[in-house]
Design a protein around this motif. Structure first.
Motif, PDB file in Angstrom:
ATOM      1  N   LEU A  38       0.831  -1.202   0.000  1.00  0.00           N
ATOM      2  CA  LEU A  38       0.000   0.000   0.000  1.00  0.00           C
ATOM      3  C   LEU A  38       0.865   1.251   0.000  1.00  0.00           C
ATOM      4  O   LEU A  38       0.578   2.221  -0.717  1.00  0.00           O
ATOM      5  N   ARG A  39       1.941   1.245   0.801  1.00  0.00           N
ATOM      6  CA  ARG A  39       2.821   2.404   0.884  1.00  0.00           C
ATOM      7  C   ARG A  39       3.492   2.700  -0.458  1.00  0.00           C
ATOM      8  O   ARG A  39       3.520   3.834  -0.930  1.00  0.00           O
ATOM      9  N   VAL A  40       4.026   1.655  -1.110  1.00  0.00           N
ATOM     10  CA  VAL A  40       4.701   1.846  -2.397  1.00  0.00           C
ATOM     11  C   VAL A  40       3.704   2.273  -3.470  1.00  0.00           C
ATOM     12  O   VAL A  40       3.970   3.172  -4.272  1.00  0.00           O
ATOM     13  N   ALA A  41       2.522   1.652  -3.483  1.00  0.00           N
ATOM     14  CA  ALA A  41       1.513   1.999  -4.475  1.00  0.00           C
ATOM     15  C   ALA A  41       1.059   3.444  -4.324  1.00  0.00           C
ATOM     16  O   ALA A  41       0.884   4.160  -5.314  1.00  0.00           O
ATOM     17  N   THR A  42       0.898   3.894  -3.081  1.00  0.00           N
ATOM     18  CA  THR A  42       0.476   5.274  -2.837  1.00  0.00           C
ATOM     19  C   THR A  42       1.528   6.267  -3.326  1.00  0.00           C
ATOM     20  O   THR A  42       1.217   7.275  -3.965  1.00  0.00           O
ATOM     21  N   GLY A  43       2.792   5.961  -3.029  1.00  0.00           N
ATOM     22  CA  GLY A  43       3.865   6.848  -3.483  1.00  0.00           C
ATOM     23  C   GLY A  43       3.964   6.906  -4.998  1.00  0.00           C
ATOM     24  O   GLY A  43       4.141   7.983  -5.586  1.00  0.00           O
ATOM     25  N   LEU A  44       3.843   5.745  -5.647  1.00  0.00           N
ATOM     26  CA  LEU A  44       3.903   5.724  -7.100  1.00  0.00           C
ATOM     27  C   LEU A  44       2.700   6.430  -7.726  1.00  0.00           C
ATOM     28  O   LEU A  44       2.832   7.130  -8.736  1.00  0.00           O
ATOM     29  N   ALA A  45       1.516   6.245  -7.132  1.00  0.00           N
ATOM     30  CA  ALA A  45       0.322   6.902  -7.663  1.00  0.00           C
ATOM     31  C   ALA A  45       0.467   8.414  -7.605  1.00  0.00           C
ATOM     32  O   ALA A  45       0.081   9.124  -8.552  1.00  0.00           O
ATOM     33  N   GLU A  46       1.017   8.935  -6.519  1.00  0.00           N
ATOM     34  CA  GLU A  46       1.237  10.380  -6.417  1.00  0.00           C
ATOM     35  C   GLU A  46       2.260  10.863  -7.441  1.00  0.00           C
ATOM     36  O   GLU A  46       2.143  11.970  -7.964  1.00  0.00           O
ATOM     37  N   ALA A  47       3.249  10.009  -7.734  1.00  0.00           N
ATOM     38  CA  ALA A  47       4.285  10.402  -8.692  1.00  0.00           C
ATOM     39  C   ALA A  47       3.779  10.387 -10.132  1.00  0.00           C
ATOM     40  O   ALA A  47       4.143  11.249 -10.943  1.00  0.00           O
ATOM     41  N   VAL A  48       2.907   9.413 -10.484  1.00  0.00           N
ATOM     42  CA  VAL A  48       2.462   9.300 -11.875  1.00  0.00           C
ATOM     43  C   VAL A  48       1.252  10.170 -12.174  1.00  0.00           C
ATOM     44  O   VAL A  48       0.975  10.465 -13.339  1.00  0.00           O
ATOM     45  N   ALA A  49       0.519  10.595 -11.142  1.00  0.00           N
ATOM     46  CA  ALA A  49      -0.721  11.344 -11.359  1.00  0.00           C
ATOM     47  C   ALA A  49      -0.540  12.564 -12.263  1.00  0.00           C
ATOM     48  O   ALA A  49      -1.387  12.814 -13.142  1.00  0.00           O
TER      49      ALA A  49
END
Length: 282
Positions: free
Chosen positions: A227-238
């Motif tokens: 969840l932590r990695v997915a959240t960070g990546l989602a914020e980066a790709v948004a």
């Protein structure tokens, strides 16, 4: 990764219409389609040119020995030696390179070694006229100046073109295509309509690699880390996704990975097909 698939370009946009800009390293076909092809780099072009240069010197030496033998055997008169010398030089420096480049469709021995091919600026196969212009210009920029002019011009042109390329309207294109991207999990259910119009082309290559690595290893992570990695990546790709679907972080990351991989795959397949088509008659 830069996209290699065709991008439609409007040749004469109407007032208020969007204008698609063509980068200097893109190829514009006769049908007004921009091809983001991969040019051969400056240093690889130098390596290929050196290989061709060594081959030409060896042919020139062999021709000199043959002329000397003909002179000693009396087949050629001493008075005709200057004419034989001129014919030999013209043959090695102009005739042979022109014939090789024409018959091989832009692939000399040096270009084969570095994975390159000479093509027209519209992406078509280089022909006799282009090969002749390049060979004649090469006498000055490569032989008379020991490659200095060719190197200087190549440094300051977007596709590492030498003077002969600029005169002939040609460029050196890479024919060794990149490997196809590794398989990625499929598109999350319910996002099929979004995927057809989604724009992820601005996603940086390094970030795209991180996204792809995550979706391939997500199932092995513990839930909290996942969840932590997915959240960070989602914020980066948004910021690089348009439009952004109203989904959770991991679904967004998986959707972006699937769309990006699918489009890269199609682009690389098209690039391979186009490189293969250059060997056929046009």
């Amino acid at each position: 990764m830069a996209s290699s698939h065709p991008t439609p370009v409007s040749p004469a946009p109407a007032a208020g219409a969007a204008v698609v800009e063509i980068a200097q390293d893109e190829t514009l076909t006769g049908e007004a389609v921009a091809l983001d092809v991969q040019p051969v780099g400056f240093f690889l072009r130098i390596v290929g040119a050196l290989i061709d240069l060594v081959v030409s010197v060896l042919v020139l030496i062999a021709g000199s020995f043959l002329a000397g033998w003909l002179l000693q055997s009396g087949v050629v008169d001493a008075a005709a030696l200057p004419i034989v010398s001129v014919v030999l030089v013209v043959t090695v420096l102009v005739v042979v390179p022109t014939a090789v480049e024409t018959l091989s469709r832009g692939r000399s021995l040096g270009k084969l070694a570095v994975g390159g091919r000479i093509v027209r600026l519209d992406g078509g196969t280089s022909g006799f006229r282009q090969a002749l212009i390049r060979a004649v210009a090469g006498v000055f920029e490569i032989w008379f100046t020991l490659g200095t002019v060719a190197a200087l011009v190549g440094i300051f042109t977007p596709r590492a073109q030498r003077l002969g390329d600029l005169l002939a309207g040609t460029a050196s294109e890479r024919t060794r295509t990149r490997p196809l991207p590794p398989p990625a999990p499929g598109l999350p259910a319910g996002l099929e309509d979004w995927a057809r119009s989604a724009d992820v082309s601005r996603l940086p290559d390094r970030l795209g690699a991180r996204v792809g690595q995550f979706v391939r290893t997500a199932d092995a992570l513990d839930p909290a880390s996942r969840l932590r990695v997915a959240t960070g990546l989602a914020e980066a790709v948004a910021p690089y996704v348009a439009p952004r679907p109203p989904v959770d972080a991991e679904t967004l990351v998986r959707a972006v990975a699937a769309v990006r991989r699918d489009r890269e795959y199609r682009a690389l397949v098209w690039e391979r097909e186009r490189a293969a088509s250059l060997t056929a008659d046009r």
